[in-house]
Design a protein around this motif. Structure first.
Motif, PDB file in Angstrom:
ATOM      1  N   ALA A   1       5.826 -16.351  35.888  1.00 19.84           N
ATOM      2  CA  ALA A   1       4.648 -16.524  36.731  1.00 19.84           C
ATOM      3  C   ALA A   1       4.575 -17.910  37.358  1.00 19.84           C
ATOM      4  O   ALA A   1       4.011 -18.066  38.434  1.00 19.84           O
ATOM      5  CB  ALA A   1       3.387 -16.261  35.922  1.00 19.84           C
ATOM      6  N   SER A   2       5.129 -18.896  36.704  1.00 17.70           N
ATOM      7  CA  SER A   2       5.035 -20.258  37.237  1.00 17.70           C
ATOM      8  C   SER A   2       6.035 -20.514  38.361  1.00 17.70           C
ATOM      9  O   SER A   2       5.925 -21.509  39.063  1.00 17.70           O
ATOM     10  CB  SER A   2       5.260 -21.275  36.128  1.00 17.70           C
ATOM     11  N   GLN A   3       6.958 -19.616  38.542  1.00 18.73           N
ATOM     12  CA  GLN A   3       7.962 -19.789  39.590  1.00 18.73           C
ATOM     13  C   GLN A   3       7.582 -18.951  40.800  1.00 18.73           C
ATOM     14  O   GLN A   3       7.227 -17.789  40.694  1.00 18.73           O
ATOM     15  CB  GLN A   3       9.345 -19.373  39.093  1.00 18.73           C
ATOM     16  N   GLY A   4       7.673 -19.546  41.953  1.00 16.53           N
ATOM     17  CA  GLY A   4       7.422 -18.806  43.183  1.00 16.53           C
ATOM     18  C   GLY A   4       5.953 -18.588  43.489  1.00 16.53           C
ATOM     19  O   GLY A   4       5.624 -17.803  44.370  1.00 16.53           O
ATOM     20  N   GLY A   5       5.060 -19.249  42.783  1.00 17.86           N
ATOM     21  CA  GLY A   5       3.628 -19.071  43.014  1.00 17.86           C
ATOM     22  C   GLY A   5       3.154 -19.708  44.295  1.00 17.86           C
ATOM     23  O   GLY A   5       2.187 -19.284  44.897  1.00 17.86           O
ATOM     24  N   GLY A   6       3.844 -20.729  44.725  1.00 13.90           N
ATOM     25  CA  GLY A   6       3.487 -21.386  45.971  1.00 13.90           C
ATOM     26  C   GLY A   6       2.245 -22.241  45.862  1.00 13.90           C
ATOM     27  O   GLY A   6       1.736 -22.552  44.798  1.00 13.90           O
ATOM     28  N   ARG A   7       1.758 -22.591  47.026  1.00 16.33           N
ATOM     29  CA  ARG A   7       0.617 -23.507  47.108  1.00 16.33           C
ATOM     30  C   ARG A   7      -0.704 -22.863  46.702  1.00 16.33           C
ATOM     31  O   ARG A   7      -1.642 -23.562  46.337  1.00 16.33           O
ATOM     32  CB  ARG A   7       0.520 -24.071  48.516  1.00 16.33           C
ATOM     33  N   LYS A   8      -0.789 -21.534  46.777  1.00 16.92           N
ATOM     34  CA  LYS A   8      -2.043 -20.881  46.390  1.00 16.92           C
ATOM     35  C   LYS A   8      -2.354 -21.134  44.915  1.00 16.92           C
ATOM     36  O   LYS A   8      -3.489 -21.432  44.555  1.00 16.92           O
ATOM     37  CB  LYS A   8      -1.963 -19.380  46.642  1.00 16.92           C
ATOM     38  N   TRP A   9      -1.345 -20.995  44.052  1.00 16.85           N
ATOM     39  CA  TRP A   9      -1.557 -21.242  42.621  1.00 16.85           C
ATOM     40  C   TRP A   9      -1.872 -22.702  42.364  1.00 16.85           C
ATOM     41  O   TRP A   9      -2.730 -23.029  41.552  1.00 16.85           O
ATOM     42  CB  TRP A   9      -0.333 -20.819  41.802  1.00 16.85           C
TER      43      TRP A   9
ATOM     44  N   THR B   1      -5.349 -23.964  40.758  1.00 13.37           N
ATOM     45  CA  THR B   1      -5.315 -24.747  39.519  1.00 13.37           C
ATOM     46  C   THR B   1      -6.023 -26.084  39.717  1.00 13.37           C
ATOM     47  O   THR B   1      -6.828 -26.506  38.878  1.00 13.37           O
ATOM     48  CB  THR B   1      -3.867 -24.973  39.068  1.00 13.37           C
ATOM     49  N   LEU B   2      -5.753 -26.739  40.807  1.00 12.85           N
ATOM     50  CA  LEU B   2      -6.389 -28.023  41.099  1.00 12.85           C
ATOM     51  C   LEU B   2      -7.905 -27.859  41.228  1.00 12.85           C
ATOM     52  O   LEU B   2      -8.674 -28.655  40.670  1.00 12.85           O
ATOM     53  CB  LEU B   2      -5.802 -28.634  42.370  1.00 12.85           C
ATOM     54  N   ALA B   3      -8.333 -26.822  41.922  1.00  4.71           N
ATOM     55  CA  ALA B   3      -9.771 -26.569  42.079  1.00  4.71           C
ATOM     56  C   ALA B   3     -10.413 -26.293  40.712  1.00  4.71           C
ATOM     57  O   ALA B   3     -11.526 -26.762  40.435  1.00  4.71           O
ATOM     58  CB  ALA B   3     -10.002 -25.396  43.025  1.00  4.71           C
TER      59      ALA B   3
END
Length: 86
Positions: free
Chosen positions: A2-10, A14-16
């Motif tokens: 899941a942590s690979q290929g998530g791109g900027r959306k993830w 996460t930051l939000a």
């Protein structure tokens, strides 16, 4: 994975989430919540919400034993809150 290929959306989500969590913690402490209680809630919520989110987002198992553990976490935080009131 899941942590690979998530791109900027993830990354943005996460930051939000982190910014919202830290802002909420700051407001709670400013409002007079004791540090020990605030940290207990912070840690317990992190464990419980991570287990539930991983089940919903990634279809990881959420067994009855894990549900009981989440329930015990909630009871433990409640006991800490009630104990801090005295």
């Amino acid at each position: 994975m899941a942590s690979q290929g998530g791109g900027r959306k993830w990354l943005a989500g996460t930051l939000a989430g982190y910014l919202t969590a830290f802002a909420g913690l700051t407001l709670a402490l400013d409002g007079g919540l004791a540090l020990g209680v605030a940290y207990g809630i912070w840690a317990a919520a992190g464990v419980a919400l991570t287990a539930v989110a991983s089940h919903l987002l990634f279809r990881e198992p959420l067994t009855k034993v894990m549900g009981a553990g989440i329930g015990l976490i909630v009871v433990g935080v409640l006991c800490i809150e009630l104990g801090a009131a005295h």
